[in-house]
Scaffold this active site. Structure first.
Site, PDB file in Angstrom:
ATOM      1  N   ASP A 103      15.492  23.154  23.169  1.00 32.41           N
ATOM      2  CA  ASP A 103      15.416  21.714  23.533  1.00 32.41           C
ATOM      3  C   ASP A 103      15.220  21.863  25.237  1.00 32.41           C
ATOM      4  OD1 ASP A 103      16.155  18.852  22.955  1.00 32.41           O
ATOM      5  OD2 ASP A 103      16.965  19.197  24.916  1.00 32.41           O
ATOM      6  N   ASN A 111       9.703  11.794  32.075  1.00 24.89           N
ATOM      7  CA  ASN A 111       8.840  10.725  31.400  1.00 24.89           C
ATOM      8  C   ASN A 111       9.342   9.328  32.499  1.00 24.89           C
ATOM      9  OD1 ASN A 111       7.516  11.573  29.021  1.00 24.89           O
ATOM     10  ND2 ASN A 111       9.392  11.356  27.856  1.00 24.89           N
ATOM     11  N   HIS A 116       4.563   9.295  31.012  1.00 22.52           N
ATOM     12  CA  HIS A 116       4.514   9.682  29.551  1.00 22.52           C
ATOM     13  C   HIS A 116       3.357  10.739  29.407  1.00 22.52           C
ATOM     14  CE1 HIS A 116       7.779   7.920  27.580  1.00 22.52           C
ATOM     15  NE2 HIS A 116       7.463   6.592  28.026  1.00 22.52           N
ATOM     16  N   ASP A 120       3.551  14.447  28.071  1.00 23.40           N
ATOM     17  CA  ASP A 120       2.711  15.157  26.868  1.00 23.40           C
ATOM     18  C   ASP A 120       2.101  16.296  27.669  1.00 23.40           C
ATOM     19  OD1 ASP A 120       3.559  12.847  25.471  1.00 23.40           O
ATOM     20  OD2 ASP A 120       1.357  11.981  25.515  1.00 23.40           O
ATOM     21  N   GLU A 146      11.358  16.473  22.028  1.00 25.32           N
ATOM     22  CA  GLU A 146      11.413  17.829  22.735  1.00 25.32           C
ATOM     23  C   GLU A 146      12.120  18.777  22.147  1.00 25.32           C
ATOM     24  OE1 GLU A 146      14.659  15.551  24.567  1.00 25.32           O
ATOM     25  OE2 GLU A 146      12.971  15.026  23.670  1.00 25.32           O
TER      26      GLU A 146
END
Length: 223
Positions: A103, A111, A116, A120, A146
């Site tokens: 994780d 973010n 965002h 990405d 994630e």
């Protein structure tokens, strides 16, 4: 593949023309419209078949790959878990499987702070970095926003921790779009006799929770 399609088409056309023209060129010339129609049919069939094959490939990719990261998705994971579940397992004999549940730490902040699009880009870079750090037979899946699961065939406790550390360090050394990223990892190895995927996932999840509770940016092994 395109090259194979072209070679195959040329071979079929050459064979057809050799069979239709060589024995009686005069008769072939008189029936030239028919020959042209047959040749056009051959080419049309090849074009249509190529389109159908590419459509099938695209559908398979969409059904098993995450479009953002290129990692396997949940559909592919379910198939893999169904294959693994119940398989013989003997870590002492090198017959084992390990799960690494990974994780990204504080990914929501990425973010929130950078947008965002940056998030990405971070996910794409992490996915590439992790794939490059794994062994040839290992498989990697995006199971959440994630959250990433790595399946290590034949890995025991030491192997699982060694690979987990390799992944953690590799990700930490990257700064995609200028953003520092760290990884928390929970590792679990299958118990002897039979692989129980539900148990493996539960223990890997517990180990991941322990890694986060212990300060993040670390790997923990399930007991």
């Amino acid at each position: 593949e395109p090259r194979g399609t072209i070679v195959g088409t040329v071979f079929v056309m050459a064979t057809f023309l050799a069979a239709a023209v060589v024995p009686d060129p005069h008769a072939a010339w008189e029936q030239r419209q028919l020959l042209i129609a047959i040749a056009a049919l051959i080419v049309s069939t090849v074009i249509l078949s190529g389109a159908l094959v590419e459509s099938d490939r695209a559908h398979r990719r969409r059904s098993t790959l995450d479009p953002l990261t290129g990692l396997f998705n949940r559909n592919a994971l379910e198939q893999r878990l169904a294959e693994l579940n119940g398989q013989p397992c003997d870590p002492a004999a090198g017959i084992s499987h390990a799960f690494l549940l990974c994780d990204l730490d504080h990914f929501k902040r990425v973010n929130d702070q950078f947008g965002h699009a940056a998030g990405d880009a971070v996910l794409q870079d992490v996915a590439y970095t992790m794939r490059a750090a794994l062994r040839a037979g290992d498989s990697i899946y995006r199971v959440g926003g994630e959250e990433i699961l790595v399946i290590l065939p034949g890995a025991g406790h030491e192997d699982a921790l060694e690979i987990a550390e390799r992944l953690r360090v590799a990700v930490r050394e990257r700064r995609p779009v200028g953003v520092p990223v760290s990884l928390s990892i929970g590792a679990a190895v299958a118990e002897p006799e039979r692989v129980d995927c539900d148990d493996l996932l539960a223990r890997a999840d517990a180990a991941l929770y322990a890694a986060k509770a212990g300060g993040r940016h670390r790997a923990e092994h399930a007991g």
